[in-house]
Design a protein around this motif. Structure first.
Motif, PDB file in Angstrom:
ATOM      1  N   ASP A  11      42.791  55.111  33.788  1.00 30.49           N
ATOM      2  CA  ASP A  11      41.829  55.967  33.793  1.00 30.49           C
ATOM      3  C   ASP A  11      42.986  57.831  33.127  1.00 30.49           C
ATOM      4  OD1 ASP A  11      38.437  56.987  34.976  1.00 30.49           O
ATOM      5  OD2 ASP A  11      40.544  58.666  34.224  1.00 30.49           O
ATOM      6  N   CYS A  36      32.896  49.182  42.485  1.00 31.06           N
ATOM      7  CA  CYS A  36      33.417  47.784  42.192  1.00 31.06           C
ATOM      8  C   CYS A  36      34.419  47.422  43.156  1.00 31.06           C
ATOM      9  CB  CYS A  36      33.834  48.074  41.189  1.00 31.06           C
ATOM     10  SG  CYS A  36      32.382  48.390  39.633  1.00 31.06           S
ATOM     11  N   TYR A  83      34.341  52.831  39.660  1.00 27.28           N
ATOM     12  CA  TYR A  83      35.173  51.967  40.474  1.00 27.28           C
ATOM     13  C   TYR A  83      34.949  51.953  42.091  1.00 27.28           C
ATOM     14  CZ  TYR A  83      37.132  54.532  36.555  1.00 27.28           C
ATOM     15  OH  TYR A  83      37.420  54.892  34.913  1.00 27.28           O
ATOM     16  N   VAL A 131      41.058  51.182  36.737  1.00 27.27           N
ATOM     17  CA  VAL A 131      41.319  51.936  37.246  1.00 27.27           C
ATOM     18  C   VAL A 131      42.388  53.385  37.098  1.00 27.27           C
ATOM     19  CG1 VAL A 131      41.788  53.206  39.341  1.00 27.27           C
ATOM     20  CG2 VAL A 131      39.274  51.545  38.926  1.00 27.27           C
ATOM     21  N   LEU A 150      32.450  46.854  34.101  1.00 28.85           N
ATOM     22  CA  LEU A 150      31.956  47.315  35.290  1.00 28.85           C
ATOM     23  C   LEU A 150      30.855  47.500  35.862  1.00 28.85           C
ATOM     24  CD1 LEU A 150      35.558  49.746  35.881  1.00 28.85           C
ATOM     25  CD2 LEU A 150      35.258  47.811  36.628  1.00 28.85           C
ATOM     26  N   ALA A 169      41.774  58.403  39.641  1.00 28.63           N
ATOM     27  CA  ALA A 169      42.361  57.341  39.926  1.00 28.63           C
ATOM     28  C   ALA A 169      43.291  56.446  40.710  1.00 28.63           C
ATOM     29  CB  ALA A 169      42.776  56.776  38.544  1.00 28.63           C
ATOM     30  N   THR A 210      40.950  56.994  43.740  1.00 25.64           N
ATOM     31  CA  THR A 210      40.052  55.735  44.227  1.00 25.64           C
ATOM     32  C   THR A 210      40.727  54.605  44.823  1.00 25.64           C
ATOM     33  OG1 THR A 210      38.862  56.581  41.960  1.00 25.64           O
ATOM     34  CG2 THR A 210      38.630  53.890  42.717  1.00 25.64           C
ATOM     35  N   ILE A 248      39.766  45.007  38.054  1.00 24.55           N
ATOM     36  CA  ILE A 248      39.325  46.492  38.328  1.00 24.55           C
ATOM     37  C   ILE A 248      40.583  47.250  38.938  1.00 24.55           C
ATOM     38  CG2 ILE A 248      38.090  47.749  40.251  1.00 24.55           C
ATOM     39  CD1 ILE A 248      36.409  45.187  40.904  1.00 24.55           C
ATOM     40  N   ARG A 283      32.996  57.860  36.936  1.00 23.86           N
ATOM     41  CA  ARG A 283      33.678  56.865  37.209  1.00 23.86           C
ATOM     42  C   ARG A 283      34.594  56.294  37.976  1.00 23.86           C
ATOM     43  NH1 ARG A 283      35.255  59.775  32.840  1.00 23.86           N
ATOM     44  NH2 ARG A 283      37.746  60.347  33.617  1.00 23.86           N
ATOM     45  N   TYR A 284      34.150  57.725  38.966  1.00 21.52           N
ATOM     46  CA  TYR A 284      34.830  57.426  40.135  1.00 21.52           C
ATOM     47  C   TYR A 284      33.878  56.543  40.697  1.00 21.52           C
ATOM     48  CZ  TYR A 284      36.661  58.864  44.960  1.00 21.52           C
ATOM     49  OH  TYR A 284      36.752  59.167  46.274  1.00 21.52           O
TER      50      TYR A 284
END
Length: 181
Positions: free
Chosen positions: A60, A37, A34, A57, A10, A66, A69, A53, A30-31
Protein backbone atom coordinates in the motif's frame (compact mmCIF):
# COMPACT_ATOMS: atom_id res chain seq x y z
CA UNK A 1 1.31 0.83 -6.43
CA UNK A 2 -1.63 -1.40 -5.68
CA UNK A 3 -3.04 -3.32 -8.56
CA UNK A 4 -6.76 -3.19 -9.23
CA UNK A 5 -6.76 -6.99 -9.50
CA UNK A 6 -5.34 -7.29 -5.97
CA UNK A 7 -8.06 -5.09 -4.52
CA UNK A 8 -10.66 -7.02 -6.50
CA UNK A 9 -9.33 -10.28 -5.03
CA UNK A 10 -9.56 -8.85 -1.50
CA UNK A 11 -13.14 -7.75 -2.07
CA UNK A 12 -13.88 -11.25 -3.35
CA UNK A 13 -12.51 -12.73 -0.11
CA UNK A 14 -15.11 -10.83 1.89
CA UNK A 15 -17.90 -11.52 -0.61
CA UNK A 16 -18.25 -8.00 -1.94
CA UNK A 17 -17.91 -6.40 -5.34
CA UNK A 18 -15.06 -3.91 -5.64
CA UNK A 19 -16.21 -0.32 -6.09
CA UNK A 20 -15.61 1.13 -9.51
CA UNK A 21 -13.75 4.09 -8.09
CA UNK A 22 -12.69 5.70 -4.85
CA UNK A 23 -10.66 2.92 -3.28
CA UNK A 24 -7.36 3.99 -4.81
CA UNK A 25 -7.51 7.48 -3.30
CA UNK A 26 -9.11 6.66 0.03
CA UNK A 27 -6.88 4.97 2.60
CA UNK A 28 -9.89 4.61 4.91
CA UNK A 29 -11.63 2.35 2.41
CA UNK A 30 -8.47 0.27 1.98
CA UNK A 31 -7.85 0.13 5.75
CA UNK A 32 -11.36 -1.19 6.36
CA UNK A 33 -10.97 -3.74 3.58
CA UNK A 34 -7.62 -4.92 4.91
CA UNK A 35 -9.02 -5.27 8.41
CA UNK A 36 -12.02 -7.20 7.16
CA UNK A 37 -9.83 -9.59 5.18
CA UNK A 38 -7.35 -10.09 8.03
CA UNK A 39 -10.18 -10.54 10.54
CA UNK A 40 -11.29 -13.48 8.44
CA UNK A 41 -7.91 -15.15 8.94
CA UNK A 42 -8.04 -17.81 11.61
CA UNK A 43 -6.16 -20.96 12.46
CA UNK A 44 -8.15 -22.59 9.66
CA UNK A 45 -7.06 -20.03 7.05
CA UNK A 46 -4.39 -21.30 4.73
CA UNK A 47 -0.97 -19.74 5.20
CA UNK A 48 -1.01 -18.84 1.51
CA UNK A 49 -4.17 -16.75 1.89
CA UNK A 50 -2.89 -14.80 4.87
CA UNK A 51 0.48 -14.37 3.16
CA UNK A 52 -1.23 -13.00 0.05
CA UNK A 53 -3.28 -10.52 2.09
CA UNK A 54 -0.21 -9.33 4.02
CA UNK A 55 1.70 -9.08 0.73
CA UNK A 56 -0.96 -6.74 -0.64
CA UNK A 57 -1.10 -4.66 2.54
CA UNK A 58 2.68 -4.05 2.61
CA UNK A 59 2.49 -2.71 -0.96
CA UNK A 60 0.00 0.00 0.00
CA UNK A 61 1.31 3.48 -0.81
CA UNK A 62 0.31 4.71 2.66
CA UNK A 63 2.96 2.91 4.70
CA UNK A 64 1.72 4.27 8.03
CA UNK A 65 -1.76 2.90 7.41
CA UNK A 66 -0.35 -0.40 6.16
CA UNK A 67 1.78 -0.77 9.27
CA UNK A 68 -1.16 0.16 11.53
CA UNK A 69 -3.24 -2.52 9.82
CA UNK A 70 -0.62 -5.18 10.45
CA UNK A 71 -0.09 -4.10 14.07
CA UNK A 72 -3.88 -4.35 14.54
CA UNK A 73 -3.76 -7.88 13.11
CA UNK A 74 -0.87 -8.97 15.35
CA UNK A 75 -2.57 -7.45 18.42
CA UNK A 76 -5.73 -9.36 17.52
CA UNK A 77 -3.89 -12.66 17.03
CA UNK A 78 -1.63 -12.58 20.09
CA UNK A 79 -4.20 -13.31 22.83
CA UNK A 80 -5.46 -16.35 20.91
CA UNK A 81 -2.08 -18.08 20.97
CA UNK A 82 -0.86 -19.64 24.20
CA UNK A 83 2.74 -20.77 23.89
CA UNK A 84 5.39 -18.42 22.55
CA UNK A 85 6.35 -20.94 19.88
CA UNK A 86 2.82 -21.11 18.44
CA UNK A 87 2.56 -17.33 18.28
CA UNK A 88 6.03 -16.99 16.71
CA UNK A 89 5.12 -19.52 14.03
CA UNK A 90 1.87 -17.72 13.28
CA UNK A 91 3.43 -14.25 12.85
CA UNK A 92 6.62 -15.38 11.12
CA UNK A 93 5.19 -14.72 7.65
CA UNK A 94 4.11 -11.22 8.68
CA UNK A 95 7.58 -10.41 10.00
CA UNK A 96 9.24 -11.74 6.84
CA UNK A 97 6.96 -9.85 4.45
CA UNK A 98 7.24 -6.53 6.30
CA UNK A 99 10.96 -6.02 6.97
CA UNK A 100 10.86 -2.22 6.72
CA UNK A 101 8.04 -1.77 9.21
CA UNK A 102 10.04 -1.15 12.38
CA UNK A 103 7.13 -0.48 14.72
CA UNK A 104 5.45 -3.72 13.59
CA UNK A 105 8.67 -5.68 14.11
CA UNK A 106 9.00 -4.23 17.62
CA UNK A 107 5.38 -5.10 18.44
CA UNK A 108 5.92 -8.70 17.28
CA UNK A 109 9.07 -8.94 19.42
CA UNK A 110 7.18 -7.52 22.41
CA UNK A 111 4.31 -9.97 22.03
CA UNK A 112 6.84 -12.80 21.84
CA UNK A 113 8.35 -11.54 25.10
CA UNK A 114 4.88 -11.39 26.69
CA UNK A 115 4.33 -15.00 25.62
CA UNK A 116 7.74 -16.13 26.91
CA UNK A 117 7.10 -14.37 30.24
CA UNK A 118 4.13 -16.69 30.80
CA UNK A 119 6.43 -19.71 31.09
CA UNK A 120 9.80 -18.12 31.91
CA UNK A 121 9.31 -14.96 33.98
CA UNK A 122 12.90 -14.93 35.25
CA UNK A 123 14.37 -15.30 31.77
CA UNK A 124 12.11 -12.54 30.44
CA UNK A 125 12.65 -10.03 33.23
CA UNK A 126 15.58 -8.08 31.75
CA UNK A 127 13.83 -7.63 28.40
CA UNK A 128 10.64 -6.48 30.11
CA UNK A 129 12.41 -3.95 32.31
CA UNK A 130 14.24 -2.58 29.26
CA UNK A 131 11.05 -2.61 27.17
CA UNK A 132 8.58 0.06 26.19
CA UNK A 133 5.77 1.33 28.37
CA UNK A 134 3.33 -0.61 26.17
CA UNK A 135 5.21 -3.84 26.90
CA UNK A 136 5.37 -3.15 30.63
CA UNK A 137 1.66 -2.21 30.79
CA UNK A 138 0.75 -5.38 28.92
CA UNK A 139 2.78 -7.51 31.32
CA UNK A 140 1.27 -5.76 34.35
CA UNK A 141 -2.24 -6.27 33.00
CA UNK A 142 -1.81 -9.93 32.01
CA UNK A 143 0.81 -11.54 34.23
CA UNK A 144 0.23 -13.14 37.60
CA UNK A 145 3.95 -13.62 38.20
CA UNK A 146 4.97 -12.20 41.59
CA UNK A 147 8.53 -11.83 40.28
CA UNK A 148 7.47 -9.69 37.30
CA UNK A 149 4.92 -7.67 39.25
CA UNK A 150 7.38 -6.95 42.05
CA UNK A 151 10.08 -5.88 39.60
CA UNK A 152 7.67 -3.64 37.71
CA UNK A 153 6.27 -2.17 40.94
CA UNK A 154 9.81 -1.14 41.85
CA UNK A 155 11.39 -0.40 38.47
CA UNK A 156 8.57 0.11 35.95
CA UNK A 157 9.15 2.84 33.41
CA UNK A 158 6.08 4.89 34.35
CA UNK A 159 4.06 5.71 37.43
CA UNK A 160 1.07 3.93 35.87
CA UNK A 161 3.06 0.71 35.48
CA UNK A 162 4.52 0.92 38.99
CA UNK A 163 1.15 1.69 40.62
CA UNK A 164 -0.75 -0.99 38.69
CA UNK A 165 1.88 -3.60 39.49
CA UNK A 166 1.85 -2.65 43.19
CA UNK A 167 -1.96 -2.76 43.23
CA UNK A 168 -1.99 -6.21 41.59
CA UNK A 169 0.52 -7.46 44.18
CA UNK A 170 -1.58 -6.08 47.08
CA UNK A 171 -4.72 -7.69 45.69
CA UNK A 172 -2.97 -11.01 45.20
CA UNK A 173 -1.60 -11.01 48.75
CA UNK A 174 -5.02 -10.18 50.19
CA UNK A 175 -6.74 -12.82 48.08
CA UNK A 176 -8.81 -10.26 46.14
CA UNK A 177 -9.18 -11.23 42.51
CA UNK A 178 -8.79 -8.55 39.89
CA UNK A 179 -11.74 -7.29 37.93
CA UNK A 180 -11.75 -9.10 34.56
CA UNK A 181 -13.35 -6.12 32.78
Amino acid sequence: MLQESAIGWLYGLVGKAAPDEGWADDEHIRYGLYQECLAGCSEDTSDDTEEAIVGIVVQDPDRTMAEATLVWHVDRLAPAYGPAEAFAARVRVIAVLAPGFDFLQTRIEHWQLVKRAETDPEGSLAGILAGTHWLQRTIVETSDSPLLLTALAEHGGSRRVRNTAADRLRRASSGVRRNPG
